[in-house]
Design a protein around this motif. Sequence first.
Motif, PDB file in Angstrom:
ATOM      1  N   GLY A  69      87.550-103.584  89.234  1.00 42.42           N
ATOM      2  CA  GLY A  69      86.262-104.361  88.682  1.00 42.42           C
ATOM      3  C   GLY A  69      84.819-103.386  88.784  1.00 42.42           C
ATOM      4  O   GLY A  69      84.319-103.609  87.776  1.00 42.42           O
ATOM      5  N   LEU A  70      84.750-102.779  89.814  1.00 38.50           N
ATOM      6  CA  LEU A  70      83.540-101.933  89.794  1.00 38.50           C
ATOM      7  C   LEU A  70      83.575-100.834  88.562  1.00 38.50           C
ATOM      8  O   LEU A  70      82.459-100.857  87.851  1.00 38.50           O
ATOM      9  CB  LEU A  70      83.349-101.338  91.152  1.00 38.50           C
ATOM     10  CG  LEU A  70      83.206-102.370  92.289  1.00 38.50           C
ATOM     11  CD1 LEU A  70      83.140-101.417  93.518  1.00 38.50           C
ATOM     12  CD2 LEU A  70      82.058-103.164  92.227  1.00 38.50           C
ATOM     13  N   LEU A  71      84.547-100.198  88.432  1.00 40.34           N
ATOM     14  CA  LEU A  71      84.859 -99.064  87.383  1.00 40.34           C
ATOM     15  C   LEU A  71      84.583 -99.883  86.012  1.00 40.34           C
ATOM     16  O   LEU A  71      83.879 -99.125  85.315  1.00 40.34           O
ATOM     17  CB  LEU A  71      85.880 -98.505  87.614  1.00 40.34           C
ATOM     18  CG  LEU A  71      86.188 -97.243  86.847  1.00 40.34           C
ATOM     19  CD1 LEU A  71      84.959 -96.110  86.872  1.00 40.34           C
ATOM     20  CD2 LEU A  71      87.545 -96.631  87.011  1.00 40.34           C
ATOM     21  N   VAL A  72      85.259-100.722  85.822  1.00 44.83           N
ATOM     22  CA  VAL A  72      85.218-101.345  84.577  1.00 44.83           C
ATOM     23  C   VAL A  72      84.053-102.078  83.951  1.00 44.83           C
ATOM     24  O   VAL A  72      83.562-101.811  82.890  1.00 44.83           O
ATOM     25  CB  VAL A  72      86.726-102.457  84.248  1.00 44.83           C
ATOM     26  CG1 VAL A  72      86.554-103.115  83.005  1.00 44.83           C
ATOM     27  CG2 VAL A  72      87.812-101.722  84.341  1.00 44.83           C
ATOM     28  N   GLY A  73      83.655-102.665  84.955  1.00 44.90           N
ATOM     29  CA  GLY A  73      82.250-103.500  84.818  1.00 44.90           C
ATOM     30  C   GLY A  73      81.002-102.288  84.290  1.00 44.90           C
ATOM     31  O   GLY A  73      80.266-102.658  83.657  1.00 44.90           O
TER      32      GLY A  73
END
Length: 338
Positions: A69-73
């Motif tokens: 989630g951190l990377l994609v966001g």
Amino acid sequence: MTQALQASKGRTSIAFAATAALLVASVVLSLAIGSRALSLDEIWRGLTGSDPVASAVIWQLRFPRTLLGLLVGAALGAAGVLAQAVTRNPLADPGLLGISSGAAVSIVAGTAFLGIGGGAGRMVLAVAGAALATLIVFAFASRSPEGLSPISMTLAGMAITACLGAVVSAIVLLDAESMDQYRFWQVGALSLPDPRLLWIGAAVALVGAIVAAAISGSLGALALGDDTASALGVKVGRTRVLAGAAVVLLSGMAVALAGPIGFIGLVIPHAARVFVGNDVRRTLALSALLGPLLLTVADIIGRVVVRPAELQVGVVTAVIGTPVFIWLTRRMRARKGA
């Protein structure tokens, strides 16, 4: 003037500090909330390995999901800033411009017909599909009577998105294995099918981030118009190509890892500008924090609202982003009418 500048710097510092603090809190909540809730003590014992059950839940399930989630966001937030800056279109977004759909249809077709479903091949398919969709959208928009205007690009992107969405639906309906594999991923979900992709995606995102940082100053000059930017020494064509490449890398990587999650790239840049103004560099940096914050919170909401089942994160972001998109569209029309 000095006081105003100091006040602006103070607001920017507060915005970054508050966003970072909220992001840390969202990470903790992401580790704690699920089918089995974990206390702060259990989270600590799970992270250190002193509690085997909590450790398995965190390290095998929730920590990889949170990292995803951190990377994609961050990638989608940054891609949205780049897309809006290079097109001077406040409605530009990898999802609305057809870039995410291009990556999605490439992955689905590659899996169904070529047997490429994981590893580096999946990432290559996503980036190639995103690049091809970008070229198609620009080609269609440039042939409109208005040329490459914000409206023509948005309409071309929405048309290509609808067309590619139909292609994806046709493929998964004709191929039972593809349908089983992608029925949840198709709307966007933080359920990584291949853990190796996380590190490959991080490498691709790093390249995109380096390119974005290198041209962020030039993108600020582009907002003044091509002629003014050229007079200031900016190589307009080179900047547009590099910005497009960064958007393709970031959004293609995001689709390969989590599916076509919409509206993050649309909403986040506007939220960042509220706090830091129109400076592209500051907007880019804050969006890289706000994007993962919104996506992580949306994922947490999806785990709670239909418990014990889960609602895909792409559905939650669509619920959040749709009214914002309508508001932005009406705002653009009002400004044009004025």
